[in-house]
Design a protein around this motif. Structure first.
Motif, PDB file in Angstrom:
ATOM      1  N   MET A   1      -2.079   1.766   1.581  1.00  0.00           N
ATOM      2  CA  MET A   1      -2.536   0.500   1.027  1.00  0.00           C
ATOM      3  C   MET A   1      -1.346  -0.354   0.577  1.00  0.00           C
ATOM      4  SD  MET A   1      -4.896   0.000  -2.365  1.00  0.00           S
ATOM      5  CE  MET A   1      -3.596   0.743  -3.369  1.00  0.00           C
ATOM      6  N   SER A   2      -0.365   0.256  -0.094  1.00  0.00           N
ATOM      7  CA  SER A   2       0.816  -0.485  -0.541  1.00  0.00           C
ATOM      8  C   SER A   2       1.658  -0.955   0.633  1.00  0.00           C
ATOM      9  CB  SER A   2       1.649   0.406  -1.465  1.00  0.00           C
ATOM     10  OG  SER A   2       0.887   0.872  -2.558  1.00  0.00           O
ATOM     11  N   TRP A   3       1.781  -0.124   1.670  1.00  0.00           N
ATOM     12  CA  TRP A   3       2.568  -0.508   2.856  1.00  0.00           C
ATOM     13  C   TRP A   3       1.940  -1.696   3.559  1.00  0.00           C
ATOM     14  CZ3 TRP A   3       0.620  -0.096   7.895  1.00  0.00           C
ATOM     15  CH2 TRP A   3       1.526  -0.401   8.901  1.00  0.00           C
ATOM     16  N   MET A   4       0.626  -1.717   3.717  1.00  0.00           N
ATOM     17  CA  MET A   4      -0.045  -2.840   4.383  1.00  0.00           C
ATOM     18  C   MET A   4       0.156  -4.138   3.599  1.00  0.00           C
ATOM     19  SD  MET A   4      -3.628  -1.467   6.052  1.00  0.00           S
ATOM     20  CE  MET A   4      -4.253  -0.688   4.568  1.00  0.00           C
ATOM     21  N   LYS A   5       0.073  -4.060   2.289  1.00  0.00           N
ATOM     22  CA  LYS A   5       0.218  -5.258   1.460  1.00  0.00           C
ATOM     23  C   LYS A   5       1.664  -5.751   1.449  1.00  0.00           C
ATOM     24  CE  LYS A   5      -0.951  -8.296  -1.754  1.00  0.00           C
ATOM     25  NZ  LYS A   5      -1.843  -9.456  -1.478  1.00  0.00           N
ATOM     26  N   ALA A   6       2.629  -4.842   1.320  1.00  0.00           N
ATOM     27  CA  ALA A   6       4.030  -5.245   1.186  1.00  0.00           C
ATOM     28  C   ALA A   6       4.646  -5.666   2.513  1.00  0.00           C
ATOM     29  CB  ALA A   6       4.838  -4.099   0.575  1.00  0.00           C
ATOM     30  N   VAL A   7       4.330  -4.993   3.597  1.00  0.00           N
ATOM     31  CA  VAL A   7       4.981  -5.242   4.892  1.00  0.00           C
ATOM     32  C   VAL A   7       4.261  -6.304   5.701  1.00  0.00           C
ATOM     33  CG1 VAL A   7       5.714  -4.178   7.058  1.00  0.00           C
ATOM     34  CG2 VAL A   7       5.917  -2.899   4.914  1.00  0.00           C
ATOM     35  N   HIS A   8       2.931  -6.251   5.743  1.00  0.00           N
ATOM     36  CA  HIS A   8       2.164  -7.152   6.615  1.00  0.00           C
ATOM     37  C   HIS A   8       1.296  -8.147   5.865  1.00  0.00           C
ATOM     38  CE1 HIS A   8       3.476  -4.922  10.107  1.00  0.00           C
ATOM     39  NE2 HIS A   8       2.997  -3.797   9.611  1.00  0.00           N
ATOM     40  N   GLY A   9       1.266  -8.078   4.538  1.00  0.00           N
ATOM     41  CA  GLY A   9       0.449  -9.013   3.776  1.00  0.00           C
ATOM     42  C   GLY A   9      -1.043  -8.803   3.972  1.00  0.00           C
TER      43      GLY A   9
ATOM     44  N   PRO B   1      -8.368  -7.196 -13.749  1.00  0.00           N
ATOM     45  CA  PRO B   1      -7.249  -7.508 -12.848  1.00  0.00           C
ATOM     46  C   PRO B   1      -6.004  -6.664 -13.133  1.00  0.00           C
ATOM     47  CG  PRO B   1      -7.358  -9.157 -14.562  1.00  0.00           C
ATOM     48  CD  PRO B   1      -8.497  -8.201 -14.823  1.00  0.00           C
ATOM     49  N   SER B   2      -5.151  -6.598 -12.120  1.00  0.00           N
ATOM     50  CA  SER B   2      -3.781  -6.061 -12.230  1.00  0.00           C
ATOM     51  C   SER B   2      -3.716  -4.666 -12.842  1.00  0.00           C
ATOM     52  CB  SER B   2      -2.904  -7.034 -13.032  1.00  0.00           C
ATOM     53  OG  SER B   2      -2.850  -8.279 -12.398  1.00  0.00           O
ATOM     54  N   MET B   3      -4.441  -3.726 -12.277  1.00  0.00           N
ATOM     55  CA  MET B   3      -4.335  -2.328 -12.690  1.00  0.00           C
ATOM     56  C   MET B   3      -3.128  -1.694 -11.990  1.00  0.00           C
ATOM     57  SD  MET B   3      -7.015  -1.736 -14.713  1.00  0.00           S
ATOM     58  CE  MET B   3      -7.188   0.027 -14.649  1.00  0.00           C
ATOM     59  N   ARG B   4      -2.284  -0.992 -12.746  1.00  0.00           N
ATOM     60  CA  ARG B   4      -1.061  -0.398 -12.200  1.00  0.00           C
ATOM     61  C   ARG B   4      -0.923   1.083 -12.584  1.00  0.00           C
ATOM     62  NH1 ARG B   4       2.921  -3.782 -10.193  1.00  0.00           N
ATOM     63  NH2 ARG B   4       2.498  -6.021 -10.354  1.00  0.00           N
ATOM     64  N   LEU B   5      -2.052   1.770 -12.723  1.00  0.00           N
ATOM     65  CA  LEU B   5      -1.998   3.168 -13.150  1.00  0.00           C
ATOM     66  C   LEU B   5      -2.088   4.143 -11.977  1.00  0.00           C
ATOM     67  CD1 LEU B   5      -4.352   2.901 -16.257  1.00  0.00           C
ATOM     68  CD2 LEU B   5      -1.856   2.866 -16.203  1.00  0.00           C
ATOM     69  N   TRP B   6      -2.212   3.621 -10.757  1.00  0.00           N
ATOM     70  CA  TRP B   6      -2.304   4.467  -9.568  1.00  0.00           C
ATOM     71  C   TRP B   6      -0.895   4.952  -9.217  1.00  0.00           C
ATOM     72  CZ3 TRP B   6      -6.118   2.895  -5.186  1.00  0.00           C
ATOM     73  CH2 TRP B   6      -6.246   3.957  -4.283  1.00  0.00           C
ATOM     74  N   GLY B   7      -0.699   6.254  -9.207  1.00  0.00           N
ATOM     75  CA  GLY B   7       0.641   6.808  -9.038  1.00  0.00           C
ATOM     76  C   GLY B   7       1.266   6.481  -7.691  1.00  0.00           C
ATOM     77  N   THR B   8       0.496   6.585  -6.599  1.00  0.00           N
ATOM     78  CA  THR B   8       1.057   6.354  -5.259  1.00  0.00           C
ATOM     79  C   THR B   8       0.940   4.920  -4.794  1.00  0.00           C
ATOM     80  OG1 THR B   8      -1.063   6.994  -4.265  1.00  0.00           O
ATOM     81  CG2 THR B   8       0.600   8.731  -4.569  1.00  0.00           C
ATOM     82  N   ALA B   9       0.295   4.058  -5.572  1.00  0.00           N
ATOM     83  CA  ALA B   9       0.155   2.642  -5.210  1.00  0.00           C
ATOM     84  C   ALA B   9       1.225   1.831  -5.930  1.00  0.00           C
ATOM     85  CB  ALA B   9      -1.235   2.130  -5.572  1.00  0.00           C
ATOM     86  N   HIS B  10       1.987   1.050  -5.144  1.00  0.00           N
ATOM     87  CA  HIS B  10       3.076   0.259  -5.711  1.00  0.00           C
ATOM     88  C   HIS B  10       2.744  -1.223  -5.797  1.00  0.00           C
ATOM     89  CE1 HIS B  10       5.291   3.948  -5.239  1.00  0.00           C
ATOM     90  NE2 HIS B  10       5.124   3.937  -3.924  1.00  0.00           N
TER      91      HIS B  10
ATOM     92  N   ALA C   1     -17.789   1.195  -8.474  1.00  0.00           N
ATOM     93  CA  ALA C   1     -16.727   0.191  -8.594  1.00  0.00           C
ATOM     94  C   ALA C   1     -16.050  -0.020  -7.254  1.00  0.00           C
ATOM     95  CB  ALA C   1     -15.694   0.628  -9.634  1.00  0.00           C
ATOM     96  N   LEU C   2     -15.564  -1.246  -7.067  1.00  0.00           N
ATOM     97  CA  LEU C   2     -14.757  -1.618  -5.916  1.00  0.00           C
ATOM     98  C   LEU C   2     -13.340  -1.896  -6.372  1.00  0.00           C
ATOM     99  CD1 LEU C   2     -17.168  -4.073  -4.045  1.00  0.00           C
ATOM    100  CD2 LEU C   2     -16.429  -1.824  -3.226  1.00  0.00           C
ATOM    101  N   ALA C   3     -12.384  -1.715  -5.483  1.00  0.00           N
ATOM    102  CA  ALA C   3     -10.984  -2.030  -5.755  1.00  0.00           C
ATOM    103  C   ALA C   3     -10.442  -2.865  -4.614  1.00  0.00           C
ATOM    104  CB  ALA C   3     -10.162  -0.758  -5.917  1.00  0.00           C
ATOM    105  N   THR C   4      -9.559  -3.796  -4.917  1.00  0.00           N
ATOM    106  CA  THR C   4      -8.955  -4.646  -3.900  1.00  0.00           C
ATOM    107  C   THR C   4      -7.547  -5.029  -4.331  1.00  0.00           C
ATOM    108  OG1 THR C   4      -9.163  -6.742  -2.692  1.00  0.00           O
ATOM    109  CG2 THR C   4      -9.968  -6.711  -4.950  1.00  0.00           C
ATOM    110  N   THR C   5      -6.692  -5.252  -3.347  1.00  0.00           N
ATOM    111  CA  THR C   5      -5.340  -5.735  -3.623  1.00  0.00           C
ATOM    112  C   THR C   5      -5.258  -7.254  -3.593  1.00  0.00           C
ATOM    113  OG1 THR C   5      -4.786  -5.528  -1.265  1.00  0.00           O
ATOM    114  CG2 THR C   5      -4.298  -3.643  -2.693  1.00  0.00           C
TER     115      THR C   5
END
Length: 523
Positions: free
Chosen positions: A253-261, A348-357, A378-382
């Motif tokens: 999930m972090s790679w898709m957001k950071a590299v490809h938006g 908004p802006s939850m940052r407690l996921w260990g493997t999510a950057h 619950a749903l989650a989205t970046t």
């Protein structure tokens, strides 16, 4: 349509053929595969039948295909094809032999065919403008079941529960004796699909595939599928990826957001830290919950000029339904449970996921039902700009993918494999998905999007009903007739007129055959 406007020859040129010498054009191979799937035929022995009744015959034109009338009392009409080489001793009935189609599909490596579908086919679909600007894609997996035969190459044998989900050894031991009796062993493959959803015209086009053994995990297939799609279609086409709990992975999930938006939307699992902390914050932030009410069901009004017999039948049906409702209430049976309202809150802006950057937005939901019960999830989205109600409506698109799986398996014969070779299994899946996607895009182009949810037979029947019309002229007047209307007209003619029509028809057929059949050397 595909040969004239879809540039099918360019797509076929990229097919990963194992042949070093091309005697039959690859575009004919691809067109024949698509034609077989459009007619619901997976066996290559059906190719002559499809050629005689399908659109491929007309697309090839009179230079390649002509109609010959055989001698004899029955006067059978057969196709005569020129072919693409001079190796046939007997007269050709099809432009290429059915064994050519089967052997080329069998010799094509499964991994090469998947790469072709995930690369050149995606570019081809983008050239057809099959992907809209909103860029919503669905990611989902499905099991393709086969007979319990270990000869099915690359398949796995798993134990499935009553709801169609595979069971691990621990899951099976936790069941009761009665529940264990309802489980069964089944052999299967596991397919991961990347599917584009256009909410404006309700079309679904397949844009990625990974076919693996049934025991294979789904999560490792997400990153390769996304990489191949972005490499073929370019950045900015895939904007939002919606998936279920089985594909949750913080690193991907972090790679898709950071590299490809690419943003993601998915439901959270019970016990996840982001879910538990979001519930605590929701109780302490003091912000009100949003309320969403399901829309009222649309009631169809009866036509104003309803026939009397239909009106009486509907009144009788309503009286029967009302009687059954009263009997159920008297017997104390529970009433059908319906969703009455949903309360939502966005954290908004939850940052407690260990493997999510990357920051994650959590949408908590409380669903209230007519029997007084309440469910939470619950749903989650970046995508931080996504609202709570918008996220719920978008995730509803993913639940509709089950209907697409049912369509493909029940009406397109996706998993009805005639061969046990993995290459032919992969070929069938690839060309069924391609044919389905092309039909979806074709209906969008001709502005018949309301037919997209219908079955394959219903779609083709509707298209034929629209196209198969007979134009009848008489004394400066004309009329359009369907084939059945024309047949009824002929069967009700008087004997003298029927004989005149028969003689005129025979002359027209003779003239048509004389024009279409050129003299061939040696025949």
């Amino acid at each position: 349509y595909l040969l004239s406007e879809g540039n099918l020859e360019e797509l076929a040129a990229s097919y990963p053929t194992p042949r070093t010498k091309e005697e039959v054009p690859l575009w004919l191979f691809v067109a024949s595969q698509i034609s077989l799937r459009l007619h619901g035929e997976q066996a290559y022995s059906s190719y002559p039948l499809v050629m005689h009744c399908g659109g491929l015959r007309d697309a090839l034109g009179p230079e390649q295909v002509t109609v010959a009338e055989q001698s004899g009392e029955d006067g059978e009409r057969r196709l005569r094809c020129e072919g693409y080489n001079a190796k046939n001793t007997y007269e050709r009935r099809t432009p290429c032999d059915q064994d050519y189609l089967r052997k080329l599909a069998r010799d094509t490596r499964p991994e090469s065919l998947e790469a072709w579908f995930n690369g050149p086919v995606v570019r081809y679909l983008r050239g057809l403008k099959a992907f809209d600007e909103e860029g919503i894609f669905l990611l989902d997996g499905s099991y393709l079941f086969v007979p319990d035969n270990p000869a099915y190459e690359g398949s796995s044998r798993l134990r499935f529960g009553e709801h169609g989900h595979p069971l691990s050894k621990d899951d099976y031991e936790a069941l009761t004796d009665r529940q264990k009796e309802e489980t069964e062993w089944r052999r299967c493959y596991r397919a991961v699909f990347l599917l584009h959803a256009d909410r404006h015209v309700d079309t679904h086009v397949f844009a990625g595939l990974a076919l693996r053994p049934g025991r294979a995990a789904e999560v490792p297939e997400v990153r390769p599928l996304v990489e191949k799609f972005v490499g073929a279609a370019g950045k900015g086409v895939l904007k939002l990826l919606i998936h279920d709990r089985g594909f949750i992975d913080g690193k991907t999930m972090s790679w898709m957001k950071a590299v490809h938006g690419i943003d993601t939307l998915f439901p959270l699992k019970a016990g996840m830290s982001d879910l538990e902390d979001a519930r605590v914050l929701a109780e302490q932030d003091g912000q009100p919950w949003q309320t969403w009410h399901p829309p009222e069901p649309v009631r169809k009004e009866p036509p104003p000029q309803r026939p009397e017999n239909l009106r009486r039948r509907e009144e009788k049906r309503q009286r029967t339904l009302e009687k059954k409702r009263r009997e159920a209430e008297a017997a104390g049976e529970p009433k059908p449970v319906a969703l009455t309202r949903v309360e939502l809150k966005r954290i908004p802006s939850m940052r407690l996921w260990g493997t999510a950057h990357v920051p994650v937005c959590v949408i908590l939901m409380r669903e209230y039902y007519s029997d007084g019960s309440m469910g939470e999830w619950a749903l989650a989205t970046t995508r931080e700009s996504m609202g709570a109600i918008e996220a719920r409506e978008l995730y509803h698109e993913r639940t509709r993918i089950e209907e697409r799986h049912r369509q493909l398996k029940c009406f397109w014969d996706l998993s009805r494999f005639r061969s046990r070779a993995l290459s032919l299994v992969t070929s069938q899946v690839v060309f069924v998905l391609l044919a389905y996607s092309l039909i979806q895009d074709f209906l969008r182009r001709i502005e018949r999007e309301e037919m997209n949810p219908k079955t394959r037979d219903r779609i083709l029947r509707e298209l034929r009903y629209q196209d198969d019309r007979l134009l009848l002229y008489s004394r400066g007047r004309f009329t359009y007739l369907t084939p059945l209307e024309h047949q009824e007209l002929l069967l009700t003619l008087s004997e003298a007129i029927r004989r005149r029509v028969l003689a005129r028809t025979r002359k027209l057929r003779e003239r048509q055959l004389a024009v279409r059949l050129p003299i061939r050397p040696g025949v």
